[in-house]
Design a protein around this motif. Structure first.
Motif, PDB file in Angstrom:
ATOM      1  N   UNK A1245       0.807  -1.106  -0.087  1.00 28.72           N
ATOM      2  CA  UNK A1245      -0.131  -0.019   0.055  1.00 28.72           C
ATOM      3  C   UNK A1245       0.871   1.150   0.215  1.00 28.72           C
ATOM      4  N   UNK A1246       2.017   1.208   0.615  1.00 27.44           N
ATOM      5  CA  UNK A1246       3.054   2.385   0.714  1.00 27.44           C
ATOM      6  C   UNK A1246       3.618   2.918  -0.899  1.00 27.44           C
ATOM      7  N   UNK A1273      -5.124  10.492   1.864  1.00 21.78           N
ATOM      8  CA  UNK A1273      -5.641  10.363   3.095  1.00 21.78           C
ATOM      9  C   UNK A1273      -6.009   8.702   3.286  1.00 21.78           C
ATOM     10  N   UNK A1274      -6.726   8.071   1.933  1.00 21.33           N
ATOM     11  CA  UNK A1274      -7.308   6.933   1.958  1.00 21.33           C
ATOM     12  C   UNK A1274      -6.168   5.965   2.090  1.00 21.33           C
ATOM     13  N   UNK A1275      -5.313   6.092   1.376  1.00 19.95           N
ATOM     14  CA  UNK A1275      -3.982   5.132   1.478  1.00 19.95           C
ATOM     15  C   UNK A1275      -3.331   5.330   2.826  1.00 19.95           C
ATOM     16  N   UNK A1276      -3.152   6.402   3.426  1.00 21.19           N
ATOM     17  CA  UNK A1276      -2.280   6.623   4.472  1.00 21.19           C
ATOM     18  C   UNK A1276      -3.188   5.781   5.627  1.00 21.19           C
ATOM     19  N   UNK A1298       5.080   7.005   4.901  1.00 23.26           N
ATOM     20  CA  UNK A1298       3.716   7.429   4.449  1.00 23.26           C
ATOM     21  C   UNK A1298       3.329   8.641   4.876  1.00 23.26           C
ATOM     22  N   UNK A1299       3.418   9.065   6.076  1.00 20.03           N
ATOM     23  CA  UNK A1299       3.003  10.401   6.378  1.00 20.03           C
ATOM     24  C   UNK A1299       3.531  11.361   5.620  1.00 20.03           C
ATOM     25  N   UNK A1305       2.373  14.832  -1.405  1.00 19.66           N
ATOM     26  CA  UNK A1305       1.408  14.751  -2.453  1.00 19.66           C
ATOM     27  C   UNK A1305       0.319  15.823  -2.244  1.00 19.66           C
ATOM     28  N   UNK A1306      -0.152  16.072  -1.160  1.00 21.97           N
ATOM     29  CA  UNK A1306      -1.058  17.179  -0.818  1.00 21.97           C
ATOM     30  C   UNK A1306      -0.392  18.489  -1.277  1.00 21.97           C
ATOM     31  N   UNK A1307       0.929  18.802  -0.655  1.00 21.13           N
ATOM     32  CA  UNK A1307       1.563  19.959  -1.153  1.00 21.13           C
ATOM     33  C   UNK A1307       1.721  20.314  -2.556  1.00 21.13           C
TER      34      UNK A1307
END
Length: 1524
Positions: A1245-1246, A1273-1276, A1298-1299, A1305-1307
């Motif tokens: 998943x990571x 957020x879902x994958x995290x 992962x965090x 990714x959000x940035x």
């Protein structure tokens, strides 16, 4: 440049062209042109080189320049010709013709052969352009004549000219026509051998050509006469001459002589027969004329004048054919033309159609004189009727006032009233007309029609109409419509079918186009049982019908063939009917039935669908389409179609029945595939639809209900719980759920109801089988034996009844044999007799032979059983049960082929006996540890992939047989081998639960130990609970609980258990393993010396691989190189082939790394890969090589897909691969496969998170819309949820990564507030996390930078301090350098990049070093391009790129060097050389190439080098076309 140098340069250019070095040739030519701009040879050479470099425009310009300089020199003109010949453009054809003309002029006084070659090319070109009057060919012939060419050569030239002009006669004018005829004459006269076959054929072509030209009649007659003189036995010229005389209307003595002579030569000649027919017509010998013309018409179908003459004889049945033949009015004579027009007009009047009338009026206006048949008055009346009826009535009344005594005036008035349905006025008018002219049949006919349609009273009493019809028929026996109405009267009113058929037949004989009469005659003949008459009528119509006509006849005959079971003939006729009317839904429906009866199901389906498309209201067609889909196995499509019918017609019985049958078929298919849950759902739906039919009087319905209920016999009783409508059970409840026993009883009752309605032997057989299934079920649940015996007796009696009713049916005998051979009856003699009778009834009877073999095997007759199974195999090699029988025989006699036979049964299909037998042999082979290196083991287990195959079939077996404890034990064992721990645990638990109350304590304890062993690897508490619930006296159980204690952390309890196991261990290997385990526990308690002691104790005796690896690992952990090296040396001495090769290689590599021998590490891994390819392709490798290695490992060993697929994805990500490169093999696809296979792996998943981020980055760079948004957020959360008892440190590292990835990714997607919130949340749980703190500062800085304001010094200082806290991060220093660069702090940015380079070098990071060098070079180049005068920055660009090129042949570094050179000396030769190296280097990225190309074009424009600009642009265009 001197004249000598010019010559040398031209010579070099010529040599370069000869060596295909065209660019070099261009350079030499350019050098010459700089000195001599009008050098002819230089321009020619440029044209040659440019043409070879695929630069046609430049080549054309060069040749044209050369021609302009020296118009009478050949070289340039030849080059232009070659250039135009290679071009695919159509607009160069005219230029090419001009070039050929010039070459002809230049060759005219010299090389005659080349002149002829060019002339030939010019002729071909003119022929393609349809310029037939161009004189090129004539020039060629004149040239040959002038040279005195031989007669044969000139003959071939004239024939070629004929071919050229003859191919396109539609484009010929009068001049071309004369050229063609002249060529024919010359060719005929130039023959060497006259007469001869070739000469004769050419003469025929000449005459045929003349016959197409009406102006050449005299020439045609002469040619025919000349050919007849040369070839008196050939009939062709006579036939042409006869047709010419007929068409010209010239029936002289000469023509009659030709007719006679032709018929003497060939009595069946069509033109001769037609000629005598015309002669007989002129002599008023009509009968002979009809016979001759009809015979000639059949011989020459395309000859239209025979139809014309027949029409003159009033052959009305030829109306449609005559109209078609008279469709064109071309002809040599004005008289014939007008006659044809008048005849066609009269034919159109007889058709009685408004459109036909309008066409007749048009023809009348074309007629140049009035024919003796006086059509003009009729046409005027028709014109008025078709235009305005009130005006025509007015004219009629005026005509009646002026001519009151003329019968036609009253008849015309009656006709007008009749057409307006004013029947009373029409009656008076027709009576007045009859009074004045009683012998006219048409008046009586229309008066009869008036009475037929007049009023209710006359409709009931058709006597008046009958009287008038009889009078009309008596007056004119050729009025077909009168006989048709007489047929209607006798059929509908008098009820005299025989007389009606006679009238219809007479009407049809008079008018072969009257469909109503023909249909009536055929239908009545069929009703009267006279099929011969019906067929004779239909055959007569279809034989003379042209394609696309006579639909009614084709349809009726096709339906007849369909009724008489002749589907192939029916298909042919119904196809003809469809061709006649493609929009008739009934024809399509009938054609579908014919295809269905013939077995052409796909075509039948198309026909039924076409019928329903044409007429959506045809429910039957839709139903039949669904039925065909059911036959073809397209059950889902059939169900959808049936449901569509039921939406419109809720209680349509065939659709309900078909729907039930579809669900029953789906249930059987699901049963074959062991999808029991689906099968029960389908059976439930089938019962529902069969019950909804509510037709208790239909036997087949009860049989289908019985089939549905009986099909549950294969299920486990615990699973059957099917909902049945209350109406089927005779209860008031809407629905009720039944178990297996109740459903089987219900099935027997349904068969009983079917027997009452229709006592067929098949239903007796079904009832007997149902009773047998009931007994089988009661035996399985251990019910009362009396009840079982009673059911078996009933079954036996029912099957005997079926056999008595139909003793030739092999299925009944086979069923009787099966029931007689069951253990509860045991009548083996009857069973043997039944199976033999079944084989006698059906020779190819694989089922009966197999059952006979089972019977012999049951009674111990192994050899006879083998023979029976062998015969069954020969009859049908793919039949599964006979192979299972052979496997049982092999097992009985201890054959080595047993396992192969059982495996083959699983490959053929799924069967419970074959599945369990194969699984048993696989498990038995696996339990024997001594056979691992034998060929038998390698073939049966490894090569045949036995473990997964056995696990699959055994899973299906346990699904259907959930009470077989031994099967669940084997399934758990196989799952363990496949590392499916959870599934293995479930299987062992099921086996233990089944054995708990069985009384077999030993098997129960073994099952519990198996369960505990699986639980010990993950669920230690449960494992301890399981182990403590049973007595542990044997080695395996004690070791199992010891491992569970160890996993739980109860080390003391584990030590006690291992010590107890040590006391009961029998082999030295087991004792060594226990001592190794105890050493590991001691190490866990930080008792390193005790651990060493125990491991040394192991190695004193017979050391085990595990103990040596543990000792070596201990040395590695404690960084004791001496201990690790010594242990490794011993370990390598005791290599056991492939046993633990991966672990051995890993340990050896670690020892070499501890010793500082990095090359040794690489060699060890490479050696292992070459020796053991299968295992070591999953070893971590570099980037692309790692991805390739992982792909190979995945292909070779699917058992390690969990780690291999993840490693492939990671290597591909590191190498920069993505979906735009390869849609099928990319990181995202591979990690998705890994997750589908192992969804509990958090690392997968990571990697999926990283792959999604990479794909979004790629689409961002390519300016396309991202497809994977808002997944961070879902994958995290998914990664955080899947810890799965993994080591804490591993889990923490994975969560941290992962965090950080989610925040990044959000940035990058612009969600800065969400990223900042996530950062803050992470820092709250882990405040000392430098990477998170750095990310937070990066996000905050990005928000400030987006405002486009300069950052204060205090903020910059804070950012520097933040980076210092992550001082070992190369990326952090590069980010700070970017910030400084944005603030124009170039020196600070340089220092940051140097710091990142220093860190990367210390860490040995190749990527970090390369990226730092390139960023440093780009920083310095940016300053250089801004024209800052400081030598530091150019030298920095040169230094950084040079170091980067030492690391790798980096195209970006080469581009940066070229751009630095461009900035220094834009027009220098070195600049062009460096840019060209980047542009033309294969494999360079397109982005880098496009930038370099742009600067190269700028350089060339500055140098004004137009030639190289064109070359560069053309290559750029070709590359762009190739890429797109």
């Amino acid at each position: 440049m001197s004249n000598k140098e010019v010559k040398a340069a031209l010579k070099s250019a010529r040599e370069a062209i000869r060596n295909k070095e065209y660019k070099e040739a261009l350079k030499h030519c350019k050098a010459v042109l700089k000195q001599e701009k009008n050098n002819y040879n230089a321009w020619v050479f440029i044209g040659v080189a440019a043409a070879e470099l695929e630069q046609p425009d430049q080549a054309k310009g060069a040749y044209e320049k050369a021609v302009e300089l020296e118009p009478n020199q050949l070289l340039a003109w030849q080059g232009l010709a070659n250039l135009y010949e290679k071009s695919n453009q159509t607009d160069v054809k005219g230029d090419l013709a001009d070039v050929y003309q010039k070459l002809l002029e230049l060759y005219g006084s010299g090389d005659k052969q080349k002149w002829c070659d060019v002339c030939n090319k010019l002729v071909e070109l003119y022929h393609q352009e349809k310029k037939y009057l161009e004189v090129a060919w004539q020039k060629l012939i004149k040239m040959k004549q002038k040279e005195g060419a031989e007669n044969a050569e000139l003959h071939q030239l004239w024939k070629k000219m004929i071919q050229l002009l003859k191919d396109s006669t539609q484009y010929q004018d009068k001049k071309t026509e004369q050229l063609l005829l002249t060529a024919f004459e010359h060719a005929l006269n130039s023959f060497d051998t006259i007469p001869g076959e070739d000469h004769q054929n050419l003469y025929k072509d000449f005459i045929q050509c003349l016959s197409k030209f009406p102006r050449e009649a005299a020439r045609l007659e002469k040619a025919c006469n000349d050919m007849m003189a040369l070839y008196p036995s050939v009939s062709y010229p006579l036939e042409v001459l006869c047709l010419h005389f007929v068409q010209s209307g010239t029936l002289s003595e000469e023509s009659l002589c030709c007719f006679s002579r032709l018929l003497e030569m060939d009595p069946s000649s069509g033109p001769g027969i037609i000629g005598f027919g015309v002669k007989s017509l002129q002599e008023k010998k009509y009968k002979e004329a009809v016979n001759s013309l009809t015979e000639g018409k059949h011989i020459i179908q395309q000859y239209k004048y025979s139809f014309l003459f027949l029409f003159l004889l009033d052959e009305t049945f030829l109306l449609p054919t005559a109209l078609k033949a008279l469709g064109t009015s071309e002809g040599p004579s004005l008289r014939w033309k007008n006659l044809m027009l008048l005849l066609k007009a009269e034919a159109l009047i007889k058709i009685t159609d408004a459109n036909a009338a309008e066409e007749a009026i048009r023809l009348q206006r074309l007629v140049l004189y009035c024919h003796s048949r006086k059509l003009s008055g009729i046409l005027v009346i028709i014109e008025e009727i078709t235009r305005e009826e009130w005006h025509s009535l007015q004219i009629s009344q005026e005509l009646l006032l002026s001519h009151p005594d003329v019968a036609e005036s009253h008849a015309l008035e009656g006709f007008i009233h009749y057409s307006e349905k004013n029947y009373e006025q029409a009656e008076r008018s027709f009576l007045n007309a009859i009074e004045r002219k009683a012998e006219t049949a048409e008046y009586h006919q229309y008066l009869g029609l008036t009475y037929w349609f007049m009023s209710d009273e006359t409709r009931k009493d058709k006597g008046k109409a009958l009287t008038q019809f009889l009078k009309a028929a008596k007056l004119d026996s050729n009025l077909g419509s009168v006989f048709r109405y007489l047929g209607n009267y006798y059929r509908d009113v008098a009820g005299d079918k025989s007389r009606a058929r006679g009238c219809y037949k007479k009407a049809f004989e008079l008018d072969g186009t009257d469909e109503e009469s023909g249909t009536g005659a055929v239908d009545l003949s069929v009703e009267l049982g006279d099929m011969d008459t019906a067929l004779s009528i239909l055959n007569e119509v279809t034989e003379r019908a042209s394609p696309g006509t006579a639909k009614w006849a084709w349809l009726h005959r096709g339906l007849y063939y369909l009724r008489t079971d002749q589907p192939s003939q029916a298909v042919a006729d119904l196809q003809a009917a469809v061709r006649a009317d493609p929009k008739d839904s009934n024809c399509w429906e009938s054609l579908g039935e014919a295809y269905l009866n013939r077995g052409s199901y796909s075509t039948a389906l198309k026909s039924f669908r076409k019928a329903s498309e044409l007429n959506p209201g045809l429910v039957y067609s839709i139903y039949k389409a669904a039925a065909v889909e059911h036959i073809l196995g397209k059950y889902e499509n059939a169900i959808a179609t049936y449901q569509q019918i039921l939406k419109d017609t809720e209680d349509y019985v065939p659709a309900l029945k078909g729907l039930g049958e579809c669900y029953l078929s789906l249930a059987r298919s699901a049963l074959d595939n062991f999808f029991d849950g689906k099968a029960m759902d389908y059976i439930e739906q089938a019962l529902e639809f069969f019950t909804r039919l509510q037709r208790p009087d239909v036997s087949c319905l009860w049989k289908l209900l019985g089939d549905s209920c009986t099909s549950v016999h294969v299920f486990s009783p615990a699973k059957v719980n099917i909902k049945v409508l209350g109406s089927l059970l005779g209860k008031n409840a809407a629905t009720q759920r039944l178990n297996k026993s109740e459903l089987l009883i219900l099935g027997g009752r349904c068969y009983g109801r079917a027997l009452k309605l229709m006592p067929l032997p098949s239903i007796w057989c079904d009832l007997g089988i149902n009773y047998y299934r009931q007994a089988e079920h009661l035996t399985a649940v251990e019910s009362d034996m009396n009840e079982i015996s009673e059911l078996l007796e009933k079954s036996l009696q029912c099957l005997k009844k079926a056999v008595r009713l139909d003793s030739k049916n092999h299925l009944y005998w086979n069923a009787l044999g099966v029931v007689a051979s069951c253990s509860a009856i045991g009548n083996y003699a009857l069973a043997q007799h039944s199976f033999i009778k079944s084989v006698q009834a059906e020779k190819i009877n694989v089922v009966a032979w197999t059952n006979l073999g089972v019977l012999y095997l049951t009674t111990g007759n192994v050899e006879q059983a083998h023979e029976a199974f062998k015969i069954a195999q020969s009859l049908e090699p793919s039949y599964l049960l006979c192979w299972i029988g052979q496997a049982f025989i092999a097992e009985t006699v201890d054959s080595y082929d047993t396992m192969d036979l059982f495996r083959h049964t699983t490959e053929l299909s799924m069967h419970t006996e074959g599945a369990k037998g194969y699984a048993h042999w696989v498990c038995s082979t696996l339990q024997d540890k001594s056979n691992r290196n034998t060929e038998l083991y390698l073939y049966n287990i490894v090569q045949m992939n036995a473990i997964p195959a056995a696990q699959v079939v055994l899973s299906k077996y346990t699904e259907r047989n959930p009470d077989d404890a031994s099967a669940f034990t084997m399934l758990g064992y196989l799952n363990e081998y496949l590392n499916l721990k959870r599934q293995a645990t479930d299987a062992y638990e099921r086996a233990a639960s089944l054995l708990k109350n069985s009384g077999d304590t030993e098997r129960y304890n073994i099952a519990m130990q198996n369960c505990g062993r699986c639980l010990a690897l993950g669920e230690c508490d449960k494992a301890i609970e399981v182990y403590t619930s049973i007595p542990l006296t044997k080695f395996d159980g004690i070791v199992g609980i010891a491992l569970a204690y160890f996993k739980k952390g109860l080390l003391q309890e584990s030590i006690k258990a291992y010590e107890k196991a040590l006391s009961v261990a029998e082999s030295e290997e087991d004792k060594a393993h226990i001592l190794t385990a105890l050493a590991i526990i001691e190490y866990k308690q930080n008792k390193v010396d005790a651990a060493k002691t125990l491991l040394f104790k192991c190695s004193l005796k017979e050391p085990s691989m595990e103990s040596l690896m543990a000792l070596c690992t201990l040395g590695l952990v404690k960084e004791d190189a001496t201990l690790a090296t010594a242990a490794l040396k011993e370990l390598l001495k005791h290599e056991k082939g492939k046993y633990k090769i991966y672990e051995r290689c890993l340990i050896a590599s670690a020892v070499y790394a501890l010793q500082g021998r990095n090359v040794g590490v690489q060699r060890e891994i490479s050696k292992a890969i070459h020796r053991y390819v299968l295992s070591f392709f999953r070893f971590p490798c570099k980037y692309i090589g790692g991805a390739v290695a992982g792909n190979v490992a995945h292909v070779l060993d699917v058992n390690h897909a969990k780690e291999v697929l993840v490693n492939i994805a990671v290597n591909q990500l590191t190498a920069g691969h993505h979906m735009l490169e390869d849609e099928k093999n990319n990181p995202l696809k591979n990690v998705q496969k890994a997750i589908h296979l192992y969804p509990d792996n958090p690392a997968a998943w990571a990697v999926l998170m990283a792959a999604c981020h990479a794909e979004n980055t790629v689409v961002c760079l390519n300016n396309t819309q991202p497809k994977r948004m808002d997944l961070e957020m879902t994958l995290l959360s998914t990664v955080l949820a899947k810890k799965n008892n993994l080591p804490c440190h591993y889990v923490q590292t994975l969560e941290d990564w992962c965090l950080c990835q989610a925040i990044t990714s959000l940035e990058e997607t612009g969600k800065l507030s969400e990223a900042e919130a996530l950062c803050t949340k992470g820092l709250k749980s882990c405040p000392e996390h430098p990477a998170l703190f750095l990310l937070l500062r990066q996000i905050q800085c990005k928000q400030l930078l987006q405002s486009h304001k300069e950052l204060p010094d205090n903020i910059l200082e804070e950012l520097r301090k933040t980076v210092m806290t992550s001082s070992t991060s190369v990326a952090a220093w590069q980010w700070l350098a970017n910030v400084y660069q944005s603030q124009r702090m170039m020196v600070g940015a340089e220092m940051c990049y140097r710091k990142s380079l220093q860190l990367a070098s210390q860490q040995g990071s190749w990527n970090g070093k390369l990226s730092s060098l390139l960023r440093l070079a780009m920083l310095a180049l940016e300053i250089c391009m801004a024209n800052v005068s400081n030598e530091h920055w150019p030298s920095l660009v040169q230094e950084a790129t040079t170091e980067a090129l030492k690391l790798s042949s980096c195209p970006l570094a080469a581009l940066l060097q070229a751009l630095l050179q461009y900035n220094r000396k834009m027009g220098a030769r070195e600049t062009r050389r460096m840019l060209e190296r980047v542009v033309y280097q294969p494999g360079n990225p397109e982005t880098i190439v496009s930038v370099a190309r742009w600067y190269l074009l700028q350089h060339l424009y500055a140098k004004d080098d137009q030639e190289l600009i064109d070359v560069s642009q053309s290559i750029s265009y070709r590359n762009s076309v190739y890429l797109h």
